[in-house]
Design a protein around this motif. Structure first.
Motif, PDB file in Angstrom:
ATOM      1  N   GLN A   1      -5.567   0.595  11.691  1.00 42.55           N
ATOM      2  CA  GLN A   1      -5.590   1.047  10.297  1.00 42.55           C
ATOM      3  C   GLN A   1      -4.553   0.294   9.473  1.00 42.55           C
ATOM      4  O   GLN A   1      -3.372   0.249   9.821  1.00 42.55           O
ATOM      5  CB  GLN A   1      -5.300   2.539  10.224  1.00 42.55           C
ATOM      6  CG  GLN A   1      -5.272   3.107   8.815  1.00 42.55           C
ATOM      7  CD  GLN A   1      -6.655   3.157   8.183  1.00 42.55           C
ATOM      8  OE1 GLN A   1      -7.575   3.703   8.764  1.00 42.55           O
ATOM      9  NE2 GLN A   1      -6.793   2.571   7.017  1.00 42.55           N
ATOM     10  N   HIS A   2      -4.992  -0.329   8.376  1.00 39.45           N
ATOM     11  CA  HIS A   2      -4.108  -1.037   7.445  1.00 39.45           C
ATOM     12  C   HIS A   2      -4.272  -0.403   6.065  1.00 39.45           C
ATOM     13  O   HIS A   2      -5.377  -0.040   5.661  1.00 39.45           O
ATOM     14  CB  HIS A   2      -4.472  -2.524   7.345  1.00 39.45           C
ATOM     15  CG  HIS A   2      -4.401  -3.260   8.640  1.00 39.45           C
ATOM     16  ND1 HIS A   2      -3.352  -4.094   8.967  1.00 39.45           N
ATOM     17  CD2 HIS A   2      -5.259  -3.306   9.696  1.00 39.45           C
ATOM     18  CE1 HIS A   2      -3.561  -4.614  10.161  1.00 39.45           C
ATOM     19  NE2 HIS A   2      -4.717  -4.155  10.623  1.00 39.45           N
ATOM     20  N   VAL A   3      -3.180  -0.303   5.327  1.00 37.83           N
ATOM     21  CA  VAL A   3      -3.254   0.260   3.978  1.00 37.83           C
ATOM     22  C   VAL A   3      -2.132  -0.331   3.142  1.00 37.83           C
ATOM     23  O   VAL A   3      -1.067  -0.686   3.664  1.00 37.83           O
ATOM     24  CB  VAL A   3      -3.147   1.806   4.017  1.00 37.83           C
ATOM     25  CG1 VAL A   3      -1.779   2.250   4.515  1.00 37.83           C
ATOM     26  CG2 VAL A   3      -3.441   2.415   2.650  1.00 37.83           C
ATOM     27  N   GLU A   4      -2.395  -0.455   1.855  1.00 31.35           N
ATOM     28  CA  GLU A   4      -1.352  -0.912   0.939  1.00 31.35           C
ATOM     29  C   GLU A   4      -1.216   0.082  -0.207  1.00 31.35           C
ATOM     30  O   GLU A   4      -2.195   0.680  -0.647  1.00 31.35           O
ATOM     31  CB  GLU A   4      -1.636  -2.321   0.413  1.00 31.35           C
ATOM     32  CG  GLU A   4      -2.937  -2.479  -0.340  1.00 31.35           C
ATOM     33  CD  GLU A   4      -3.201  -3.924  -0.768  1.00 31.35           C
ATOM     34  OE1 GLU A   4      -2.537  -4.830  -0.241  1.00 31.35           O
ATOM     35  OE2 GLU A   4      -4.071  -4.119  -1.630  1.00 31.35           O
ATOM     36  N   ILE A   5       0.027   0.250  -0.634  1.00 28.69           N
ATOM     37  CA  ILE A   5       0.330   1.101  -1.796  1.00 28.69           C
ATOM     38  C   ILE A   5       0.792   0.174  -2.899  1.00 28.69           C
ATOM     39  O   ILE A   5       1.746  -0.591  -2.731  1.00 28.69           O
ATOM     40  CB  ILE A   5       1.438   2.118  -1.462  1.00 28.69           C
ATOM     41  CG1 ILE A   5       1.023   3.019  -0.308  1.00 28.69           C
ATOM     42  CG2 ILE A   5       1.772   2.959  -2.689  1.00 28.69           C
ATOM     43  CD1 ILE A   5       2.123   3.974   0.147  1.00 28.69           C
ATOM     44  N   ARG A   6       0.130   0.219  -4.043  1.00 30.46           N
ATOM     45  CA  ARG A   6       0.503  -0.681  -5.132  1.00 30.46           C
ATOM     46  C   ARG A   6       0.303  -0.007  -6.484  1.00 30.46           C
ATOM     47  O   ARG A   6      -0.368   1.014  -6.596  1.00 30.46           O
ATOM     48  CB  ARG A   6      -0.258  -2.005  -5.044  1.00 30.46           C
ATOM     49  CG  ARG A   6      -1.740  -1.943  -5.006  1.00 30.46           C
ATOM     50  CD  ARG A   6      -2.329  -3.281  -4.528  1.00 30.46           C
ATOM     51  NE  ARG A   6      -1.688  -4.425  -5.126  1.00 30.46           N
ATOM     52  CZ  ARG A   6      -1.569  -5.621  -4.526  1.00 30.46           C
ATOM     53  NH1 ARG A   6      -2.061  -5.827  -3.329  1.00 30.46           N
ATOM     54  NH2 ARG A   6      -0.980  -6.634  -5.136  1.00 30.46           N
ATOM     55  N   SER A   7       0.874  -0.620  -7.489  1.00 25.66           N
ATOM     56  CA  SER A   7       0.845  -0.051  -8.835  1.00 25.66           C
ATOM     57  C   SER A   7      -0.338  -0.585  -9.628  1.00 25.66           C
ATOM     58  O   SER A   7      -0.629  -1.790  -9.608  1.00 25.66           O
ATOM     59  CB  SER A   7       2.142  -0.396  -9.572  1.00 25.66           C
ATOM     60  OG  SER A   7       2.049  -0.051 -10.944  1.00 25.66           O
ATOM     61  N   VAL A   8      -0.999   0.306 -10.351  1.00 25.31           N
ATOM     62  CA  VAL A   8      -2.081  -0.132 -11.221  1.00 25.31           C
ATOM     63  C   VAL A   8      -1.526  -0.880 -12.437  1.00 25.31           C
ATOM     64  O   VAL A   8      -2.265  -1.542 -13.171  1.00 25.31           O
ATOM     65  CB  VAL A   8      -2.934   1.083 -11.650  1.00 25.31           C
ATOM     66  CG1 VAL A   8      -2.254   1.855 -12.768  1.00 25.31           C
ATOM     67  CG2 VAL A   8      -4.331   0.663 -12.057  1.00 25.31           C
ATOM     68  N   GLY A   9      -0.180  -0.797 -12.623  1.00 27.60           N
ATOM     69  CA  GLY A   9       0.458  -1.516 -13.721  1.00 27.60           C
ATOM     70  C   GLY A   9       0.319  -3.022 -13.623  1.00 27.60           C
ATOM     71  O   GLY A   9       0.555  -3.727 -14.605  1.00 27.60           O
TER      72      GLY A   9
ATOM     73  N   GLU B   1      -8.003   1.953   2.407  1.00 28.35           N
ATOM     74  CA  GLU B   1      -7.271   0.708   2.645  1.00 28.35           C
ATOM     75  C   GLU B   1      -6.345   0.336   1.488  1.00 28.35           C
ATOM     76  O   GLU B   1      -5.504  -0.545   1.634  1.00 28.35           O
ATOM     77  CB  GLU B   1      -8.267  -0.434   2.879  1.00 28.35           C
ATOM     78  CG  GLU B   1      -9.136  -0.242   4.110  1.00 28.35           C
ATOM     79  CD  GLU B   1     -10.189  -1.321   4.222  1.00 28.35           C
ATOM     80  OE1 GLU B   1      -9.964  -2.311   4.945  1.00 28.35           O
ATOM     81  OE2 GLU B   1     -11.244  -1.188   3.554  1.00 28.35           O
ATOM     82  N   ARG B   2      -6.530   0.995   0.349  1.00 29.70           N
ATOM     83  CA  ARG B   2      -5.685   0.673  -0.799  1.00 29.70           C
ATOM     84  C   ARG B   2      -5.443   1.948  -1.603  1.00 29.70           C
ATOM     85  O   ARG B   2      -6.395   2.683  -1.910  1.00 29.70           O
ATOM     86  CB  ARG B   2      -6.348  -0.391  -1.675  1.00 29.70           C
ATOM     87  CG  ARG B   2      -5.518  -0.819  -2.876  1.00 29.70           C
ATOM     88  CD  ARG B   2      -6.213  -1.955  -3.625  1.00 29.70           C
ATOM     89  NE  ARG B   2      -6.338  -3.142  -2.794  1.00 29.70           N
ATOM     90  CZ  ARG B   2      -7.444  -3.876  -2.683  1.00 29.70           C
ATOM     91  NH1 ARG B   2      -8.531  -3.534  -3.361  1.00 29.70           N
ATOM     92  NH2 ARG B   2      -7.467  -4.945  -1.909  1.00 29.70           N
ATOM     93  N   ILE B   3      -4.180   2.194  -1.912  1.00 30.05           N
ATOM     94  CA  ILE B   3      -3.800   3.344  -2.727  1.00 30.05           C
ATOM     95  C   ILE B   3      -3.176   2.822  -4.012  1.00 30.05           C
ATOM     96  O   ILE B   3      -2.091   2.225  -3.984  1.00 30.05           O
ATOM     97  CB  ILE B   3      -2.785   4.242  -1.984  1.00 30.05           C
ATOM     98  CG1 ILE B   3      -3.365   4.726  -0.649  1.00 30.05           C
ATOM     99  CG2 ILE B   3      -2.377   5.415  -2.860  1.00 30.05           C
ATOM    100  CD1 ILE B   3      -2.338   5.419   0.239  1.00 30.05           C
TER     101      ILE B   3
END
Length: 699
Positions: free
Chosen positions: A284-292, A217-219
């Motif tokens: 299906q839900h997913v988000e792509i986000r920065s660890v920054g 669900e989260r990348i």
């Protein structure tokens, strides 16, 4: 690197320099051609700025600035008198809107000691604006509470809107950590290597779900910044990011939100964007986000980053049994805070939200951290050295007292009628004040109070003797101006907002401080190098939870981002700002006002920011019976302020006991050092100073 490689690298650098010059010259020529075409279009008697703006890739305000005759009819002419508005600016002012001058109530007596020497008030001046500002620019004027009776209605809460303790538990999301440079993916305790092809959002989604078919669900992107892959094709980073987020993703569409999670659509940010996607078929839900968003990565692999999040979750669970690490530090911070709202006694019914008018006023008049670069001739061209001090976990020191209850309006007349003791008690309390300020005739140090600068939401700090200006400031800063160790400033109270003192953030902040302390100690004493690094990153994440959690209370006006096909540019909303475009799409954003957010408390953020800015000037260390801060350095030795950091030309002996707010020596660059004249040059010197100090400490 040997001498030959060094010479080759220099030659390559010169080639890049020449290419930049050519590109810049070509861009200037194109912009001049564009402006001529806009002027030509304006000669058509039915020309409209809102039609020309998307075609030019500019905002309506930019078109009006080039051709004032195209100003929409709803905008008053520059020289026409303006009636007093009953709503404050929301901080989105552009050339399209002109803030109204403050209502001038009867000024209270100047709050200076009898021995203070001050010049008579003069017209407000922008005497200390940074050199890069054009001299013709004038400071924007901040909004005021209406002088008539309508302003009194602002001093209330929004009906049926309050922060309350949640009666549900957040659901954890299955998360993977991906380095898009190497293709290394970490899912739980397993490591995979993926083929990411072109590193588009579609390629990443395809590769991840081929490897981990269900449940992700989260990348988190730990390295590689794939949204910057095409920056060479766009004039600004935001354009490249918007294009990456909005590129086709077969089998997926932009997420529209679900359940209690109101987050929907992509978030366009130059450095830390968020892409939210939903299967075109299925749930299906997913988000792509920065660890920054959480901490800075210094070559750390995805496994170390995952360990940091595990340690963070475990540490938070010691204080919040139902703690869940959410997508961003701000979301996590506010969720954890709501779980400290009392279940019985005072405030068990929650914390009511201010009226929209007061929230708008605070948004427009309460700045965040102080960022100021002092340049020659206020400093010599060559500095003897550059020393960086950073206030450790600074905002955590200013959460012990915050505004609560229904705010009271304190007019100049009311304030003048109070005794000196009552006035000083108010300055110690939780307040936000509109003041007329005069810098003493003999002042020779840094400025003390923020004043509105020409740019939207920009602030500067006048220090020129005898300068007078009108501004808004918090109680801690006003108190510092009146009681500073050098010379009291002349302060005239024009209007004010005063709350009761409370502790709505105290329990939350104490738990976060204990979590930060434990993780910092673990990083120091852990024998395993990777686990020590993970603990350090986790401690930085706790800092971000508090820092961005406080920022989230401020609640800025919502901005909606959208896209329109270039063939349908007529459909771009007339009040939208163009933020990017390519051959197919125009990307725009527009403000939509304040949401009915039950956790909107800009008064808390404003109070903390004011306390932090004041502590950069002077801060008492009771246990050491001493003071620290810019005002405790010789005149002419302060180079810059950057939120929590001070840059000086001399080292100090200020105490540091690893407590929130203590000044930590972060960098030391021996001189002579050329005085920085831009933020970029300052940051370059900062990095060099930190590297030099680290090398010295390790020697």
């Amino acid at each position: 690197m040997d001498a030959q490689s060094y010479s080759t690298a220099l030659a390559d650098l010169r080639t890049v320099r020449d290419q930049i010059k050519k590109t810049r010259a070509a861009l200037t020529k194109l912009e001049a051609d564009r402006d001529k075409r806009i002027a030509h279009l304006a000669s058509y008697d039915k020309a409209k700025a809102e039609r020309i703006a998307p075609a030019a890739g500019l905002g309506v305000a930019d078109i009006v600035a080039l051709v004032p005759a195209l100003a929409p009819d709803s905008l008053a002419a520059d020289n026409d008198p303006q009636p007093q508005a009953h709503k404050p600016s929301t901080g989105q002012d552009t050339a399209e809107t002109t803030p109204h001058p403050p209502q001038q109530a009867a000024a209270a007596p100047a709050m200076t000691s009898a021995s203070a020497h001050s010049a008579p008030p003069t017209a407000p001046a922008d005497t200390t604006a940074p050199k890069q500002q054009h001299e013709a620019e004038t400071p924007r004027e901040l909004p005021s509470v209406p002088a008539d009776g309508s302003g009194d209605a602002w001093f209330a809460h929004t009906p049926n809107l309050a922060s309350t303790r949640p009666n549900f538990t957040q659901q954890a999301r299955s998360t993977v950590f991906l380095d898009t440079t190497t293709g290394v993916l970490v899912h739980r305790h397993q490591t995979h290597t993926l083929d990411l092809a072109s590193r588009s959002a579609a390629d990443i989604l395809t590769a991840v779900f081929h490897t981990v078919p269900e449940g992700v669900e989260r990348i988190y992107i730990t390295a590689g910044d794939p949204w910057h892959r095409d920056t060479d094709h766009y004039p600004y980073l935001r354009d490249a990011v918007a294009a990456w987020l909005n590129a086709p993703t077969p089998g997926w569409r932009t997420d529209t939100g679900r359940g209690r999670d109101r987050m929907a659509g992509h978030f366009v940010h130059a450095r830390n964007p968020v892409g939210r996607y939903q299967r075109t078929s299925g749930e299906q839900h997913v988000e792509i986000r920065s660890v920054g968003e959480w901490f800075d990565i210094d070559g750390d692999d995805p496994a170390t980053v995952r360990d940091a999040f595990v340690l963070l979750w475990q540490a938070l669970r010691r204080h919040w049994p139902d703690a869940v690490v959410m997508g961003s530090p701000s979301q996590t911070g506010r969720d954890l805070w709501t779980r400290t709202i009392p279940t019985r006694g005072q405030h068990s019914d929650g914390f009511p939200v201010l009226s929209e008018e007061l929230r708008g006023l605070l948004h427009a008049t309460a700045g965040q951290g102080r960022n100021e670069l002092i340049t020659p001739p206020r400093l010599p061209d060559q500095l003897p050295q550059l020393v960086e001090y950073d206030r450790t976990f600074a905002y955590a020191k200013h959460t012990w007292k915050s505004p609560v209850g229904t705010p009271r309006r304190i007019t100049a007349t009311t304030f003048a009628a109070w005794s000196h003791k009552e006035q000083m008690r108010a300055m110690y309390g939780c307040g936000h004040w509109q003041v007329r300020v005069t810098v003493p005739d003999t002042w020779n140090h840094v400025g003390l109070l923020p004043a509105p600068a020409p740019a939207d939401r920009a602030w500067h700090y006048p220090a020129e003797p005898a300068t007078t200006f009108t501004t808004w400031a918090g109680g801690p800063e006003i108190h510092t101006a009146l009681t500073n160790p050098i010379q009291p400033w002349k302060i005239e109270i024009l209007d004010g907002i005063l709350w009761e003192d409370g502790k709505p953030l105290d329990d939350w902040a104490k738990k976060l401080k204990e979590t930060w302390t434990n993780l910092s100690a673990q990083a120091h004493f852990q024998g395993d190098t990777q686990q020590a690094r993970a603990a350090h990153l986790a401690s930085r994440a706790v800092r971000s939870i508090l820092l961005y959690g406080i920022g989230a209370f401020a609640q800025r006006p919502r901005m909606v981002t959208g896209t329109t096909p270039r063939t349908m540019e007529r459909d771009v909303p007339p009040d939208a700002e163009i933020i990017g475009f390519d051959d197919e799409l125009i990307t725009w954003q527009k403000p939509t006002g304040f949401a009915r957010d039950p956790n909107a408390h800009p008064e808390w953020a404003a109070a903390i920011w004011s306390g932090a800015r004041a502590a950069l000037l002077t801060q008492r260390h009771r246990d050491d019976n001493t003071y620290a801060g810019a005002l405790h350095t010789p005149p002419g030795t302060v180079v810059a302020f950057r939120t929590d950091a001070l840059y000086l030309t001399q080292p100090q002996t200020w105490p540091h006991h690893h407590q929130p707010g203590d000044y930590l020596l972060r960098g030391h660059l021996t001189g002579p050092v050329t005085a920085p004249t831009t933020e970029e040059k300052l940051l370059t010197l900062r990095d060099a100073g930190r590297a030099a100090l680290t090398a010295e400490q390790e020697a």
